[in-house]
Each structure stands twice: as C-alpha cells, then as structure tokens.
Design a protein around this motif. Sequence first.
Motif, PDB file in Angstrom:
ATOM      1  N   MET A 286       6.213   1.941   9.334  1.00 27.96           N
ATOM      2  CA  MET A 286       5.272   0.849   9.049  1.00 27.96           C
ATOM      3  C   MET A 286       3.999   1.386   8.409  1.00 27.96           C
ATOM      4  O   MET A 286       3.440   0.775   7.477  1.00 27.96           O
ATOM      5  CB  MET A 286       4.960   0.088  10.332  1.00 27.96           C
ATOM      6  CG  MET A 286       6.126  -0.732  10.870  1.00 27.96           C
ATOM      7  SD  MET A 286       6.723  -1.958   9.679  1.00 27.96           S
ATOM      8  CE  MET A 286       5.289  -3.018   9.573  1.00 27.96           C
TER       9      MET A 286
ATOM     10  N   TRP B 169       8.443   1.072  -2.983  1.00 25.26           N
ATOM     11  CA  TRP B 169       8.816   1.431  -1.611  1.00 25.26           C
ATOM     12  C   TRP B 169      10.277   1.892  -1.519  1.00 25.26           C
ATOM     13  O   TRP B 169      10.574   2.974  -1.009  1.00 25.26           O
ATOM     14  CB  TRP B 169       8.568   0.241  -0.689  1.00 25.26           C
ATOM     15  CG  TRP B 169       9.182   0.381   0.683  1.00 25.26           C
ATOM     16  CD1 TRP B 169      10.249  -0.274   1.186  1.00 25.26           C
ATOM     17  CD2 TRP B 169       8.739   1.259   1.735  1.00 25.26           C
ATOM     18  NE1 TRP B 169      10.506   0.112   2.459  1.00 25.26           N
ATOM     19  CE2 TRP B 169       9.594   1.069   2.832  1.00 25.26           C
ATOM     20  CE3 TRP B 169       7.707   2.201   1.844  1.00 25.26           C
ATOM     21  CZ2 TRP B 169       9.453   1.755   4.035  1.00 25.26           C
ATOM     22  CZ3 TRP B 169       7.560   2.894   3.038  1.00 25.26           C
ATOM     23  CH2 TRP B 169       8.430   2.669   4.122  1.00 25.26           C
TER      24      TRP B 169
ATOM     25  N   LYS C 231       4.761   2.224   4.880  1.00 23.20           N
ATOM     26  CA  LYS C 231       4.926   1.000   4.076  1.00 23.20           C
ATOM     27  C   LYS C 231       3.557   0.406   3.730  1.00 23.20           C
ATOM     28  O   LYS C 231       3.305  -0.045   2.589  1.00 23.20           O
ATOM     29  CB  LYS C 231       5.736  -0.019   4.889  1.00 23.20           C
ATOM     30  CG  LYS C 231       5.972  -1.365   4.174  1.00 23.20           C
ATOM     31  CD  LYS C 231       6.889  -1.208   2.987  1.00 23.20           C
ATOM     32  CE  LYS C 231       7.382  -2.548   2.475  1.00 23.20           C
ATOM     33  NZ  LYS C 231       6.328  -3.426   2.019  1.00 23.20           N
ATOM     34  N   LYS C 232       2.652   0.415   4.704  1.00 26.09           N
ATOM     35  CA  LYS C 232       1.313  -0.118   4.482  1.00 26.09           C
ATOM     36  C   LYS C 232       0.583   0.694   3.412  1.00 26.09           C
ATOM     37  O   LYS C 232      -0.076   0.142   2.504  1.00 26.09           O
ATOM     38  CB  LYS C 232       0.539  -0.109   5.797  1.00 26.09           C
ATOM     39  CG  LYS C 232      -0.797  -0.800   5.735  1.00 26.09           C
ATOM     40  CD  LYS C 232      -1.431  -0.826   7.123  1.00 26.09           C
ATOM     41  CE  LYS C 232      -2.784  -1.534   7.067  1.00 26.09           C
ATOM     42  NZ  LYS C 232      -3.438  -1.571   8.410  1.00 26.09           N
ATOM     43  N   LYS C 233       0.719   2.021   3.511  1.00 22.24           N
ATOM     44  CA  LYS C 233       0.069   2.887   2.526  1.00 22.24           C
ATOM     45  C   LYS C 233       0.688   2.693   1.156  1.00 22.24           C
ATOM     46  O   LYS C 233      -0.010   2.692   0.130  1.00 22.24           O
ATOM     47  CB  LYS C 233       0.203   4.339   2.978  1.00 22.24           C
ATOM     48  CG  LYS C 233      -0.506   5.329   2.053  1.00 22.24           C
ATOM     49  CD  LYS C 233      -0.350   6.758   2.561  1.00 22.24           C
ATOM     50  CE  LYS C 233      -1.041   7.735   1.624  1.00 22.24           C
ATOM     51  NZ  LYS C 233      -0.880   9.140   2.062  1.00 22.24           N
TER      52      LYS C 233
ATOM     53  N   ASP D 280       2.066  -0.035  -0.083  1.00 25.52           N
ATOM     54  CA  ASP D 280       1.615  -1.310  -0.659  1.00 25.52           C
ATOM     55  C   ASP D 280       0.200  -1.190  -1.209  1.00 25.52           C
ATOM     56  O   ASP D 280      -0.134  -1.758  -2.258  1.00 25.52           O
ATOM     57  CB  ASP D 280       1.681  -2.413   0.389  1.00 25.52           C
ATOM     58  CG  ASP D 280       3.115  -2.741   0.781  1.00 25.52           C
ATOM     59  OD1 ASP D 280       4.038  -2.394   0.011  1.00 25.52           O
ATOM     60  OD2 ASP D 280       3.333  -3.333   1.868  1.00 25.52           O
ATOM     61  N   SER D 281      -0.669  -0.472  -0.468  1.00 29.92           N
ATOM     62  CA  SER D 281      -2.060  -0.338  -0.918  1.00 29.92           C
ATOM     63  C   SER D 281      -2.174   0.492  -2.191  1.00 29.92           C
ATOM     64  O   SER D 281      -3.085   0.303  -2.997  1.00 29.92           O
ATOM     65  CB  SER D 281      -2.911   0.300   0.192  1.00 29.92           C
ATOM     66  OG  SER D 281      -2.484   1.631   0.443  1.00 29.92           O
TER      67      SER D 281
END
Length: 654
Positions: A604, A617, A607-609, A611-612
């Motif tokens: 997670m 992905w 994934k967050k990094k 997207d930013s």
Amino acid sequence: MASSATLTTTHLPQLRTILDEWNAKRPTTKGFSVPLEQFQYAPNASKDVIVAFRTRPPLPNEAADKFHAEDDAPETGPVEFCAGITVTSAEPGVFVAHVPGMKWSGPTLTHKTYEADLAFAPDTENEEVYQRTVIANDMLSLALSGGVGCILAYGQTGSGKTYTMESVEHRVARDLFERARIMGKKFIASQGGDHPAAETGDIFEFGVTFLELLGKSASDLLETTEQVDEQGNPVRTEIAVREDKIGNVRPNLISSTVRSSEELEELINKALSHRRTSATLRNATSSRSHALLTITIKNTLLPYADEGQLILVDLAGSERYEDSKEHDKQRMDEAKENNKSLMNLKECVRAKAKMAAEDGFVHIPWRSNKLTMLLKPIFDIESRQPSKAMIIAHVSPHIQDTVHSTNTLSYAAPFKTVPPKPRGPQPYDAKDPRTWDHDKTIEWLTKQFTKNAMKSRLAEWKVKEKQAKLAGKTLKPLVEPAPGELDLGVDVLKICPPGSTAKNLGMLYTPQFVERCLEARTGETLRKDEVKSVAMDIIGDLFYLILTAKTRKRNEIMRSRKTIAVEETYGVSPRAGDPETMYDTEEFLEAQIFYATDWGKIIMAAKKKCDSEGKEWSLDVYPKTIEDMMQKFRAHRDAAAKQEAEKKAREEET
C-alpha cells in the motif's frame, strides 16, 4: 439397445435361433495348451497381474425359477436355459458375451469378445481352476519366500465367486504345509543342514486372520460372539482400518497360529460360518460382504526377513439397480458401498497393471477405500516385496444376465498386462532407513543412545560445576570419552540383533520397541522410566526419517515427470504479467506468512508513492516491490537455515 432380463425371456425362442446360427459358423473352441493330466509345475513368473474368466453351469430349473416373461407376453412354454457366454479359447482366455438387444425388426444379439490369460468353461472342475491359477503361478512358493500373493474372486451376485473361493481356500490349506516342508528342507540344506528341523523342514510359522468388510464396517470373523442382529447375523466389534505412523495397515485382528492343514481347514470353516448372508433376487444366500483370509508366513531361520503373505479375497457380489431396486434401505446402502469399493479396487488394479508396463511414477489410489487399504501389500509402489495378484472374474451363464456379465468382463479384461519391468534391490541411501543394513542400523542406534548419554553427562557436569563455583572451586572441563568408554545403559545389539535392520525396527509398534529397549537395559545407568523416554524419542526419530524418505522420493519422481507446454496447449495466461505468477506458489505463501500484516502495508505504501510520482504501477513499481520483498525473505530464510545447520553440527560434535 440392450434389453432387460424379462424382455429377453419374452423373446427367448428368437434369440436361441440367432445363437444357434452363430455357433454353427464359429471356429472350434481352443483348449488349454497342456491337458490337466499332463500338467506339471511350471510357474509363470512373468506377470504381476493375471486375469482369469469363469462361468458356472446352470443349476436345475434355475432359468424357470429366476426369469419370467412380461405379463402381457404370449405363452411360449416353460423358460429354459439359453447360454449368454461362450468360451472360444481357454488359453489365452476368450469369452464371447451374447448381448440381447431390440431393433424395429425384432430382437438381436451382439457378440462381444473379451480376452484374459485364462478362461474356464462351465464344465471345468475346481481342482483344475486351482492348479492353473494358484499352482501354475507359484503363489504358495511366492508367499513362503517372503512375497505377497493375492487371489481375488469378482463377479455378479450368484455367479459362483464364493464357490470358487472356498474351494481355493481349502486346497491352499491342503497343499501349503507340504510345500512349506519341501522348501524348508531345501533351505536348511543350503545353510549346511545343521538344524533340529532338518528332517521335517518345519521352519515356517503361520498366522491366520479373517476379516469381513461390510460397507464401511470391518469386523473379525474369528471373534466369538453370542449377540445377533434382526437378520440373525452375529454382532461383532468394529475393527479400525487405518495406517500406522509409517504407513502400514495392520488392523487389530485375532491372529491364530496354525501348524497343520487340519487346523487351517477348521479355522476357515469356523470363519466362513460367521460370514453375513442375505437373500437377493439372484441368490438366496448372497454374501453381502468382502471376506479377506490372510495367511502370514514367517521364516524362523530368517526372523528379520520380510514376512510372506497369502491373501484370499472373496469379494461381495456386484449388483445392478435392476437386481437391487426391491431391497430395503440397509441392503441398498450395502450394495452402494460394495459397488463403490469395487470401483476403487478396479482403479488400483489398473494402475498396478499400468505400472508394470511403464517407467516412472504411477499413482495407485489405494487409500480411497478400506478394501484397497487392506490390500496395500500388493499396491504399495515403494514395497520391494515381490507380489502377484490373480483376478478370477465370474459371470452368470444365462443370457438374461449378459448385460451384467459384460460389465464384469469389461471391469476385469483391462487388468491383462504385459510382463513387468524388473525391479532390483533398493539402493543404499544414507537418508532412508529402509535401505540400511545391520551395521548401519547399529551405528545409527549407537549414535542416538550416545547423544542421550552425553546430554545426561553434560547435565551432571553442569550441576557439579555450579556446586564447585559456590564452593569457590574450578571444575575440570568435560572431556569427550573415547569410543566404547561411555556407558549407554543398553545393549544395542539386543535391540537390533544380527540380521535385523532399521526397516525391521520401523515395522514395530512403539510399545514393542520400548519393550525391546527395556529388555536390553544394562546396569543402573538408566532408570526404567529414562529408558522408556529415550526409546520413545528414538523410535519417533526413526519413524520421521522413514516418512521423510518416502515423501522425498515420491516428490522427486513427481518433479521428474514431463510437464506439458502450458502456453502451447492452453494459450497465454491472462495473468502472465502478474509478478505473483513468477514465483513458486509455496515460496510465495511462505513469504506472505513471514511478513504477516507488513506485506499489505508495504504494498500500500509503494502504491501510494507510485500514484504521487505518476509512475506505472502494474508494469514498473508493483513487480519491483514484490521482488524486493522476496529477496529480503530469501536472505532471512537462508540465514536461518545456515544457523540451524551450524547448531545441528555443534550438537553432533558434542
């Protein structure tokens, strides 16, 4: 379309005419290669599975009593016998089944041919069946030599299985002890002839068990009981049929020692009188259960050699729905379980036949049913005992039973096999106790008891060291004793006498091994409770080694089998780009267990990094994240394995 028994009876005159025309055109029946009066003992050692067909003669008035025409059919006179089976060759065996059918033009006959190794016509006597099956295939000598011989009688209810099997059992009882004496004398002579039994040849011990399997319930036919059920059958204690710690199937049955043909005959008669029977549409005294007579043979001159076995199996009659539809619920359930066990047996025998003709691993599903579990000695692919199975398939002689006869013959005919490939002795494997000789077994046992003695000695030294420190003194370091100096507390040679191996010890139950260790106890170095504890640990380690070796070899065989080209056969997987598919499933699951909840947290966060930062992905970040986690898991696993190996090495050194 095949017709029913009642419809066949209705059209019997037309069918008999068609059959007469066929008989007039067919070649003369081929007999046995050697007449019985000239028959000499010449064992056929080339096959693991031998198939024989047998059909009995019709009984007086049997056709009229059992088969009736349709109620609205015109009168055609009394129902007389019409043959549904013709023997066209005795050796090799060929049966032709005449299957009635119906077309728009009237009744028809389809002549289906089935092949076996032998075929016995209705006029063949039981003595000839015995000579050409059991004697010709050397079943008695095989069992006396430490092998496993199995004779199975299969077929429809009322086809004569029990008649054949009981005659075989009584003839085995008649001949077994004489054959044992002849082989015993030869064996003693080969050893130098200096033995108390040199004149008689009595070197074998015979143990007999008789088990009945009714549906899923097993019972001991040698158990004496006065309780009976509603049908008048004796009520007996149910016997558990399951594997022990190392995979042997040994039900807790009464094993009776017999010393003569007369004693064995008496035991067989006693057991058979206890067997369950019930009336069916095909047989007024149908056997509703499987009966397994097992004769275990031990060579007293080679007490640790494999024990030979002769297994005689009278299978319960198979039934079609047409024959069992009027049964009550209990007998319907019995018929269902019987048919299920017979189908499991078919799969096992076919797999054994296939194994004889192929290289590599062939799975034999003998654990699928209690019947096949009881027959494990002939189905265990890892057993090095020579084994041979004889299937005698019985069919009814009546044309009204031909549809069922074709089922029986279709069941048994595929068992006919080519000669098996030779299987030599199992090669030595340091990790497989089943391959160890006596010296290696003694070495391993000595090492185990030495390890325990050193632990006790170290514990005593630590107590003394602690006491010395309290007294302000320094204790001398513990010195490793010279070979033979350490008192183990037991005589290892009594636990494993000359001739015995780890394989023999593995056949013992835990209490038997503990008892043997207690008998081998020397002096007072070990208390009795300590001997018990150590013995249980050692036999547990031995069981573990045997089980590990079995699993390891089986997995190696499975991994060595050819694999299909998945993409060529099924196309590219829709998950082909998924990084999870790049790793071994078991390893991937182990990694997830190792990370626990951190697994999801790491993904997670990545994934967050992703997207930013606006990266891809599924193609870039996700595979790299999984790969990093897998590398860390592998590094941890390798370090743990190395640490465990170093710890084990230190323990062995001490």
